[in-house]
Design a protein around this motif. Structure first.
Motif, PDB file in Angstrom:
ATOM      1  N   UNK A   6       1.801  -2.118 -18.487  1.00 48.62           N
ATOM      2  CA  UNK A   6       2.982  -1.199 -18.020  1.00 48.62           C
ATOM      3  C   UNK A   6       3.334  -1.398 -16.631  1.00 48.62           C
ATOM      4  N   UNK A   7       4.719  -1.211 -16.490  1.00 46.62           N
ATOM      5  CA  UNK A   7       5.171  -1.037 -14.916  1.00 46.62           C
ATOM      6  C   UNK A   7       5.969   0.018 -14.728  1.00 46.62           C
ATOM      7  N   UNK A   8       5.709   0.942 -13.896  1.00 42.37           N
ATOM      8  CA  UNK A   8       6.657   2.012 -13.526  1.00 42.37           C
ATOM      9  C   UNK A   8       7.252   1.869 -12.349  1.00 42.37           C
ATOM     10  N   UNK A   9       8.646   1.892 -12.160  1.00 43.07           N
ATOM     11  CA  UNK A   9       9.308   1.571 -10.924  1.00 43.07           C
ATOM     12  C   UNK A   9      10.064   3.098 -10.711  1.00 43.07           C
ATOM     13  N   UNK A  14      12.275   1.704  -5.206  1.00 49.33           N
ATOM     14  CA  UNK A  14      11.736   0.309  -5.843  1.00 49.33           C
ATOM     15  C   UNK A  14      10.202   0.418  -5.600  1.00 49.33           C
ATOM     16  N   UNK A  15       9.511   1.516  -5.297  1.00 51.39           N
ATOM     17  CA  UNK A  15       7.939   1.259  -5.478  1.00 51.39           C
ATOM     18  C   UNK A  15       7.562   1.410  -6.676  1.00 51.39           C
ATOM     19  N   UNK A  16       6.423   0.518  -6.946  1.00 46.79           N
ATOM     20  CA  UNK A  16       5.962   0.401  -8.356  1.00 46.79           C
ATOM     21  C   UNK A  16       4.523   0.572  -8.678  1.00 46.79           C
ATOM     22  N   UNK A  17       4.237   0.707  -9.803  1.00 43.46           N
ATOM     23  CA  UNK A  17       2.675   0.860 -10.386  1.00 43.46           C
ATOM     24  C   UNK A  17       2.681   0.062 -11.508  1.00 43.46           C
ATOM     25  N   UNK A  18       1.329  -0.699 -11.614  1.00 40.65           N
ATOM     26  CA  UNK A  18       1.107  -1.354 -12.877  1.00 40.65           C
ATOM     27  C   UNK A  18       0.052  -1.001 -13.320  1.00 40.65           C
ATOM     28  N   UNK A  19      -0.193  -0.739 -14.569  1.00 40.66           N
ATOM     29  CA  UNK A  19      -1.263  -0.113 -15.196  1.00 40.66           C
ATOM     30  C   UNK A  19      -1.691  -0.947 -16.524  1.00 40.66           C
ATOM     31  N   UNK A  76      -1.536  -7.375  -4.280  1.00 38.93           N
ATOM     32  CA  UNK A  76      -0.539  -6.352  -4.746  1.00 38.93           C
ATOM     33  C   UNK A  76      -0.994  -5.098  -4.417  1.00 38.93           C
ATOM     34  N   UNK A  77      -2.214  -4.619  -4.153  1.00 38.04           N
ATOM     35  CA  UNK A  77      -2.682  -3.150  -3.989  1.00 38.04           C
ATOM     36  C   UNK A  77      -2.463  -3.269  -2.195  1.00 38.04           C
ATOM     37  N   UNK A  78      -2.513  -4.220  -1.682  1.00 36.66           N
ATOM     38  CA  UNK A  78      -2.159  -3.965  -0.127  1.00 36.66           C
ATOM     39  C   UNK A  78      -0.750  -3.947   0.239  1.00 36.66           C
ATOM     40  N   UNK A  79       0.124  -4.293  -0.877  1.00 40.23           N
ATOM     41  CA  UNK A  79       1.593  -4.244  -0.615  1.00 40.23           C
ATOM     42  C   UNK A  79       2.093  -2.734  -0.590  1.00 40.23           C
ATOM     43  N   UNK A  80       2.859  -2.328   0.575  1.00 34.26           N
ATOM     44  CA  UNK A  80       3.186  -0.993   0.826  1.00 34.26           C
ATOM     45  C   UNK A  80       4.436  -0.571   0.032  1.00 34.26           C
ATOM     46  N   UNK A  81       4.769  -1.363  -1.176  1.00 39.28           N
ATOM     47  CA  UNK A  81       5.755  -0.868  -1.977  1.00 39.28           C
ATOM     48  C   UNK A  81       5.010  -0.755  -3.434  1.00 39.28           C
ATOM     49  N   UNK A  82       3.814  -0.532  -3.385  1.00 44.44           N
ATOM     50  CA  UNK A  82       3.085  -0.374  -4.857  1.00 44.44           C
ATOM     51  C   UNK A  82       2.276   1.145  -4.488  1.00 44.44           C
ATOM     52  N   UNK A  83       2.400   1.797  -6.000  1.00 45.20           N
ATOM     53  CA  UNK A  83       1.555   2.947  -5.994  1.00 45.20           C
ATOM     54  C   UNK A  83       0.019   2.633  -6.183  1.00 45.20           C
TER      55      UNK A  83
END
Length: 101
Positions: A6-9, A14-19, A76-83
């Motif tokens: 899943x992705x939470x935006x 526009x910051x996002x999280x994938x789990x 992905x995890x080093x992108x500042x736009x992700x949780x």
């Protein structure tokens, strides 16, 4: 049991999280992540400012975990736009442990 990515935006920035998650009815699952940073933002600006999408479903948790490893990688995890603060999969590495050289 179904297993899904899943992705939470955050609809404000526009910051996002994938789990990855396992649930018998993914479309009805209200779980939003164990990320403390994401939970903080949900509490701060309200759940209505977040969108949860089911990206992919799998027959096994192992297949879902493998896909999470592909998606939630170092870039992905080093992108500042992700949780996300660690790489994907059961043995994901915390961002603070990753070497940046």
């Amino acid at each position: 049991m179904k297993h899904y990515i899943y992705k939470i935006t955050n609809l404000v920035n526009a910051r996002e999280y994938i789990g990855v998650r396992s649930h018998p009815f993914p479309e009805e699952d209200s779980y939003m992540s164990s990320s403390l940073i994401l939970k903080h933002d949900i509490n701060k600006i309200g759940i209505e400012n977040f969108k949860k999408e089911i990206l992919e479903c799998f027959d096994t948790r192992e297949d879902a975990d493998k896909r999470e490893v592909e998606l939630v990688n170092y870039e992905y995890v080093t992108n500042p736009n992700t949780y996300n603060q660690r790489t994907g999969g059961p043995s994901g590495v915390a961002l603070s442990s990753l070497r940046l050289d």
